[in-house]
Every structure is written in structure tokens, then in C-alpha cells.
Design a protein around this motif. Structure first.
Motif, PDB file in Angstrom:
ATOM      1  N   GLU A 144      11.352   7.266 -14.165  1.00  0.00           N
ATOM      2  CA  GLU A 144      11.080   8.187 -13.061  1.00  0.00           C
ATOM      3  C   GLU A 144      12.039   9.372 -12.980  1.00  0.00           C
ATOM      4  O   GLU A 144      11.840  10.260 -12.164  1.00  0.00           O
TER       5      GLU A 144
ATOM      6  N   CYS B  83       9.652  -3.497   0.889  1.00  0.00           N
ATOM      7  CA  CYS B  83      10.369  -3.715  -0.367  1.00  0.00           C
ATOM      8  C   CYS B  83      11.819  -3.233  -0.336  1.00  0.00           C
ATOM      9  O   CYS B  83      12.569  -3.502  -1.258  1.00  0.00           O
TER      10      CYS B  83
ATOM     11  N   LYS C 281       5.528  -1.742  -7.317  1.00  0.00           N
ATOM     12  CA  LYS C 281       4.996  -2.262  -8.585  1.00  0.00           C
ATOM     13  C   LYS C 281       5.649  -3.591  -8.955  1.00  0.00           C
ATOM     14  O   LYS C 281       5.064  -4.421  -9.620  1.00  0.00           O
TER      15      LYS C 281
ATOM     16  N   VAL D 155       7.590   3.553  -5.132  1.00  0.00           N
ATOM     17  CA  VAL D 155       6.495   3.211  -6.054  1.00  0.00           C
ATOM     18  C   VAL D 155       6.965   2.130  -7.029  1.00  0.00           C
ATOM     19  O   VAL D 155       6.255   1.151  -7.282  1.00  0.00           O
ATOM     20  N   GLN D 156       8.157   2.274  -7.590  1.00  0.00           N
ATOM     21  CA  GLN D 156       8.682   1.283  -8.541  1.00  0.00           C
ATOM     22  C   GLN D 156       8.881  -0.065  -7.868  1.00  0.00           C
ATOM     23  O   GLN D 156       8.603  -1.105  -8.460  1.00  0.00           O
TER      24      GLN D 156
END
Length: 104
Positions: free
Chosen positions: A61, A29, A103, A99-100
Motif C-alpha cells: 500500500e 479491526c 482483509k 482495508v488491509q
């Protein structure tokens, strides 16, 4: 005092860049672009709206990054991170960033 301070800055930047390369090595990503000096890292991400991503990271975050358009990048999806950040803070922030991105 300049030589001692410069050495500390260089060590921090080098340590953080090496850690960041490793952290992003298996992450589809985001890609760390080649550094051309300085104390910033530029990431090319899988998200086109870099401003929305930067605001989302800050709001959700507590992670502060700069969208690439602040630095006149010609394409979308770029984020700029400071390599002067204390290593533990950078590591936690990048983990939250990943993580973002995963997602979506």
C-alpha cells in the motif's frame, strides 16, 4: 518563532487525532488508544504479527507505520502512526490501513 511553530504543530496533531478517532469509530479491526501527549497515535489492531502487518502495508500500500515493538509495547498487534503527517496523506494512509486490516 517558537510560539507560531508550536501552534502549527499542535493544530496539526489535534486535527489529525480528531479525524483518526472518527475514522476508526466504526472499525472493529483497530482501536485508537488514549493519547498521552506527543505527536504519535497508537493503534491496537486485530492482527498479532505487527511486523508482518507493517511490512505488508509498506510493500502493498505504500503506507509507513511503526510496529509497536519499536516502542516496547508489552503486547502484539500495536501500530504507531505519526500525527505530524499532512492531513490528506494521513487520511489516505489510514484508509489503506483499514482495508488491509479488514482483509485480514
Amino acid at each position: 518563532l517558537r510560539p507560531a511553530i508550536q501552534k502549527q504543530v499542535r493544530q496539526r496533531v489535534d486535527t489529525n487525532r480528531r479525524w483518526l478517532q472518527g475514522a476508526l469509530a466504526q472499525c472493529p479491526c483497530a482501536r485508537l488508544l488514549r493519547g498521552e501527549g506527543g505527536w504519535y497515535a497508537v493503534l491496537e489492531t486485530n492482527r498479532q504479527d505487527e511486523e508482518a502487518l507493517a511490512l505488508e502495508l509498506l510493500r502493498e500500500e505504500g503506507v509507513l507505520v511503526h510496529p509497536g515493538y519499536f516502542f516496547d509495547f508489552p503486547t502484539e498487534g500495536m501500530l504507531v502512526l505519526s500525527l505530524l503527517t499532512p492531513p490528506q496523506v494521513l487520511e489516505e494512509g489510514v484508509e489503506r490501513l483499514i482495508v488491509q486490516l479488514v482483509k485480514g
